[in-house]
Motif scaffolding. Structure first.
Motif, PDB file in Angstrom:
ATOM      1  N   GLU A 226     -33.930  70.971 -22.512  1.00 49.94           N
ATOM      2  CA  GLU A 226     -32.770  71.202 -23.355  1.00 49.94           C
ATOM      3  C   GLU A 226     -32.982  70.556 -24.719  1.00 49.94           C
ATOM      4  OE1 GLU A 226     -29.953  69.521 -20.675  1.00 49.94           O
ATOM      5  OE2 GLU A 226     -30.222  67.485 -21.422  1.00 49.94           O
ATOM      6  N   PRO A 227     -32.147  70.871 -25.707  1.00 49.07           N
ATOM      7  CA  PRO A 227     -32.289  70.253 -27.032  1.00 49.07           C
ATOM      8  C   PRO A 227     -32.281  68.724 -26.941  1.00 49.07           C
ATOM      9  CG  PRO A 227     -30.772  72.101 -27.147  1.00 49.07           C
ATOM     10  CD  PRO A 227     -31.081  71.902 -25.689  1.00 49.07           C
ATOM     11  N   ASP A 228     -33.169  68.112 -27.695  1.00 47.83           N
ATOM     12  CA  ASP A 228     -33.320  66.659 -27.676  1.00 47.83           C
ATOM     13  C   ASP A 228     -32.168  66.027 -28.469  1.00 47.83           C
ATOM     14  OD1 ASP A 228     -34.079  64.034 -27.786  1.00 47.83           O
ATOM     15  OD2 ASP A 228     -36.148  64.436 -28.381  1.00 47.83           O
ATOM     16  N   PRO A 229     -31.285  65.268 -27.789  1.00 46.53           N
ATOM     17  CA  PRO A 229     -30.151  64.675 -28.507  1.00 46.53           C
ATOM     18  C   PRO A 229     -30.543  63.519 -29.405  1.00 46.53           C
ATOM     19  CG  PRO A 229     -30.173  63.908 -26.236  1.00 46.53           C
ATOM     20  CD  PRO A 229     -31.265  64.941 -26.346  1.00 46.53           C
ATOM     21  N   SER A 230     -31.787  63.020 -29.261  1.00 49.69           N
ATOM     22  CA  SER A 230     -32.188  61.834 -30.023  1.00 49.69           C
ATOM     23  C   SER A 230     -32.767  62.173 -31.390  1.00 49.69           C
ATOM     24  CB  SER A 230     -33.204  61.007 -29.227  1.00 49.69           C
ATOM     25  OG  SER A 230     -34.416  61.707 -29.079  1.00 49.69           O
ATOM     26  N   ARG A 231     -33.023  63.476 -31.643  1.00 49.86           N
ATOM     27  CA  ARG A 231     -33.564  63.830 -32.953  1.00 49.86           C
ATOM     28  C   ARG A 231     -33.049  65.195 -33.385  1.00 49.86           C
ATOM     29  NH1 ARG A 231     -40.052  64.774 -31.723  1.00 49.86           N
ATOM     30  NH2 ARG A 231     -39.840  65.864 -29.745  1.00 49.86           N
ATOM     31  N   THR A 232     -32.928  65.346 -34.681  1.00 48.88           N
ATOM     32  CA  THR A 232     -32.331  66.567 -35.228  1.00 48.88           C
ATOM     33  C   THR A 232     -33.350  67.408 -35.983  1.00 48.88           C
ATOM     34  OG1 THR A 232     -31.644  65.263 -37.155  1.00 48.88           O
ATOM     35  CG2 THR A 232     -30.034  65.566 -35.389  1.00 48.88           C
TER      36      THR A 232
END
Length: 389
Positions: A226-232
Motif C-alpha cells: 500500500e502507499p507508504d505513509p512515511s514519505r510523500t
C-alpha cells in the motif's frame, strides 16, 4: 557459496527397496543445496558439516496412484534415469521433480544417480524451475513459515539469527574505494563525492521522469502492499540490466553480490514532499522484497542533482542537532541500518527534509542473504528505456 549437503531420511515402498521383504524400509538420501544463503532456515544455512535434516513420511500411508513423493527409486548403472530432484530456493526441503527427457506413458520413473549428474547443470536447472514456478513456490513459502513459527524458543533464536546485541558487528565496505570519506563513527556513516558522474545522474533522471509512481510499502500487519505513509515522494524501479555500470560500482563499494541487492529505485521529491524519520532497518529478521528471514545490512543512496534549498538528509540522533547532509549531485551516502545479527540500529534514524527545490535520489539496500523469492526477480521488471548506463 560452496554447496552444502544435508541428509534426508525418507520412507520407501517395497517396490523401491532392495531387501525383497515386501515391507517398508527406511532409506537415507543425500540432497545437495546450492547457494545455501537462499534458504531462510537455520539448519540449511548452518556451516556445520553434520547438520542434518529429516523428513518422515507416515509409515502407514498407502500408495496413491500418481503420487511419487519419496517412492521414486534411483537408477543404477544398467538403466538411464529420466528425472532429477531439485531443492527449491526458499522452500527447501521441498524439491521439484524435473523430467530430464520425454517420458512415455507407463514408463517407470527413475531418478538419476546423484554421482552421475552434473552439479552445475542441476544448479542452473534449479534456477530455471524456481523462476518458472515463482508464484507457486511463493505460495508454499507461506506454509513453511507457518511451520517454523512453531519452533521451540531456542530454535527460534537460531532461526532469527539473533546474537549478542551488546556487541553488534556490521557489514564492511571497500575501505580503499576512491574518495570514500567517513563522516561519523559509531555508527559509521560514509560519503563519496562524485560517486556518480554528471552524465550518469542526468541520464538516470531522464530515464525515470516519465515512470514515477507513488511510493509503496508492505504493511507489516496485513502483508498488503500500500502507499507508504512515511514519505510523500514518488519513485521508479530501475532494472539492473539498464544500469550495469552503476550496479557494478555499488557491488564494488559494498563488497556484495548482485543477488543481495534490493531493486534499485529513483526517488523524486517535489516542493513540500518529505520522508519522515526512519532507519531503513526492521525490528529483527523479516521477509520482504524477495528476501527471506533476512535484513538490510547496508544502505546506499546517491543524490542525482544539486539542491540549493530544503531536502537535506538529517540523521536525527547524532549529536545535539543531528548530522545534516546537503544534497550534491553525484554524492553517495552509506550507512548500516541493521547489524549482521539482524538487530536494527536505531542510531541510524534519518529523515529527508521538506523539499523546497526539486530533489532526485538513487537508492538501494544490501541484504544479509541472497534473494530467495523469484517473484521479485529483477529480470522480470519492465524496462524504462533503451538507454543502458
Amino acid at each position: 557459496p560452496a554447496p552444502a549437503s544435508v541428509f534426508v531420511s525418507i520412507s520407501a515402498s517395497a517396490s523401491a527397496s532392495t531387501d525383497g521383504t515386501g515391507t517398508r524400509t527406511r532409506m537415507t538420501k543425500r540432497v545437495t543445496l546450492w547457494e545455501k544463503e537462499r534458504y531462510p532456515y537455520p539448519h540449511l544455512r548452518s556451516d556445520e558439516e553434520d547438520s542434518s535434516l529429516y523428513i518422515h513420511s507416515r509409515m502407514e500411508r498407502s500408495d496413491s496412484p500418481g503420487w511419487y513423493g519419496n517412492l521414486v527409486p534411483s537408477c543404477n548403472s544398467d538403466k538411464e534415469g529420466n528425472c532429477v530432484f531439485i531443492p527449491l530456493p526458499g522452500v527447501a526441503p521441498l524439491c521439484g521433480m524435473v523430467a530430464t527427457r520425454a517420458i512415455s506413458k507407463g514408463e517407470a520413473i527413475l531418478q538419476h544417480d546423484c554421482k552421475r549428474t552434473d552439479e552445475s547443470s542441476n544448479r542452473n536447472l534449479a534456477t530455471r524451475v524456481a523462476k518458472m514456478y515463482a508464484n507457486e513456490i511463493g505460495e508454499l513459502m507461506t506454509y513453511l513459515q507457518m511451520v517454523y513459527q512453531q519452533l521451540p524458543p531456542n530454535s527460534q533464536s537460531l532461526l532469527q539469527g539473533q546474537g549478542n546485541d551488546s556487541n553488534p558487528t556490521f557489514h564492511s565496505i571497500q575501505a580503499s574505494y576512491p574518495n570514500l570519506q567517513k563522516i561519523h563513527t559509531n555508527p559509521d556513516i560514509y560519503v563519496i563525492p562524485d560517486f556518480l558522474t554528471q552524465d550518469e545522474c542526468d541520464r538516470l533522471i531522464l530515464k525515470s521522469r516519465q515512470k514515477m509512481q507513488p511510493c509503496l510499502v508492505k504493511n507489516a500487519e496485513t502483508g498488503a502492499v500500500e502507499p507508504d505513509p512515511s514519505r510523500t515522494s514518488t519513485n521508479a524501479n530501475i532494472p539492473r540490466r539498464e544500469v550495469p555500470s552503476i550496479t557494478q560500482k555499488i557491488l564494488n563499494l559494498t563488497q556484495s553480490c548482485e543477488e543481495q541487492l534490493e531493486t534499485l529505485q529513483v526517488l523524486n521529491y517535489q516542493q513540500g514532499q518529505q520522508f519522515y524519520p526512519h532507519t531503513d532497518g526492521f525490528d529483527g529478521p523479516t521477509s520482504a522484497c524477495g528476501f527471506l528471514d533476512s535484513g538490510r545490512i547496508a544502505t546506499v543512496f546517491c543524490y542525482l542533482n544539486d539542491v540549493q534549498e530544503g531536502g537535506r538528509t538529517l540523521f536525527t540522533k547524532l549529536g545535539l542537532e543531528g548530522l545534516e547532509i546537503k544534497p550534491e549531485r553525484g554524492l553517495a551516502v552509506i550507512h548500516y541500518p541493521m547489524s549482521l545479527e539482524l538487530v536494527e540500529d536505531e542510531r541510524t534514524e534519518h529523515q529527508g527534509g521538506v523539499a523546497v527545490d526539486e530533489k532526485w535520489i538513487l537508492t538501494t539496500w544490501v541484504w544479509k542473504h541472497l534473494n530467495g523469492d523469484y517473484r521479485y526477480d529483477d529480470e522480470t521488471l519492465p524496462g524504462l528505456s533503451g538507454d543502458v548506463i
